[in-house]
Design a protein around this motif. Structure first.
Motif, PDB file in Angstrom:
ATOM      1  N   THR A  86       4.488  -1.474   1.791  1.00  0.00           N
ATOM      2  CA  THR A  86       4.288  -0.823   3.080  1.00  0.00           C
ATOM      3  C   THR A  86       3.245   0.280   2.972  1.00  0.00           C
ATOM      4  O   THR A  86       3.284   1.100   2.067  1.00  0.00           O
ATOM      5  N   ALA A 112       3.268  -4.448  12.168  1.00  0.00           N
ATOM      6  CA  ALA A 112       4.089  -5.373  11.378  1.00  0.00           C
ATOM      7  C   ALA A 112       3.660  -6.813  11.628  1.00  0.00           C
ATOM      8  O   ALA A 112       3.566  -7.617  10.693  1.00  0.00           O
ATOM      9  N   PHE A 118       0.891  -3.309   5.805  1.00  0.00           N
ATOM     10  CA  PHE A 118       1.039  -3.573   4.369  1.00  0.00           C
ATOM     11  C   PHE A 118      -0.260  -3.391   3.596  1.00  0.00           C
ATOM     12  O   PHE A 118      -1.347  -3.498   4.149  1.00  0.00           O
TER      13      PHE A 118
END
Length: 147
Positions: A86, A112, A118
């Protein structure tokens, strides 16, 4: 500007751009440098099947998990599994959740979904290829390479 006006402005900006903090800060793709000793190995990245000769750089979608396969004549093939961690940029979305719940939730959802939440790790691969043993390629005992 009142707090209500500020909230409306933030909501409008997030809605209009369709992006969260991580999307704005570093985007949805990441470049990974791949080098080998000796150079000239063929690299195949899955999913997608991108190929390159080392040394080289490949651009990968942050939203996917990737497997890197490295091969060269006379050397044992190697497999490296890339991981996702993350990004700290997503914490900006948490600030939006506190200030303006709908905008923060939209921003977090966008990051996301598009993968911007990420980082791909490792972000650089440097492999020393092992010569195929006299017993043949079956003796390479191929194991995933942990970076």
């Amino acid at each position: 500007m009142t707090l209500r006006q500020l909230r409306l402005a933030i909501l409008a900006a997030v809605t209009a751009t369709g992006s969260g903090c991580a999307t704005v800060m570093h985007g949805t793709q990441q470049e990974i440098l791949v080098t080998t000793q000796p150079p000239g190995a063929t690299v195949t990245v899955l999913p997608g099947g991108q190929t390159l000769q080392t040394p080289g750089t490949v651009r990968l979608a942050r939203k996917d998990f990737h497997t890197v396969r490295v091969s060269q004549a006379g050397y044992c093939a190697e497999t490296v599994y890339l991981d996702r961690v993350t990004s700290k940029a997503v914490y900006g979305n948490l600030v939006l959740v506190v200030v303006l719940v709908p905008a923060g939730l939209v921003a977090a959802s966008v990051d996301a979904d598009n993968g911007a939440a990420f980082f791909i790790r490792p972000d650089e691969l440097s492999l020393t290829l092992r010569p195929i043993p006299a017993a043949g390629a079956d003796a390479c005992g191929e194991l995933p390479v942990c970076q």
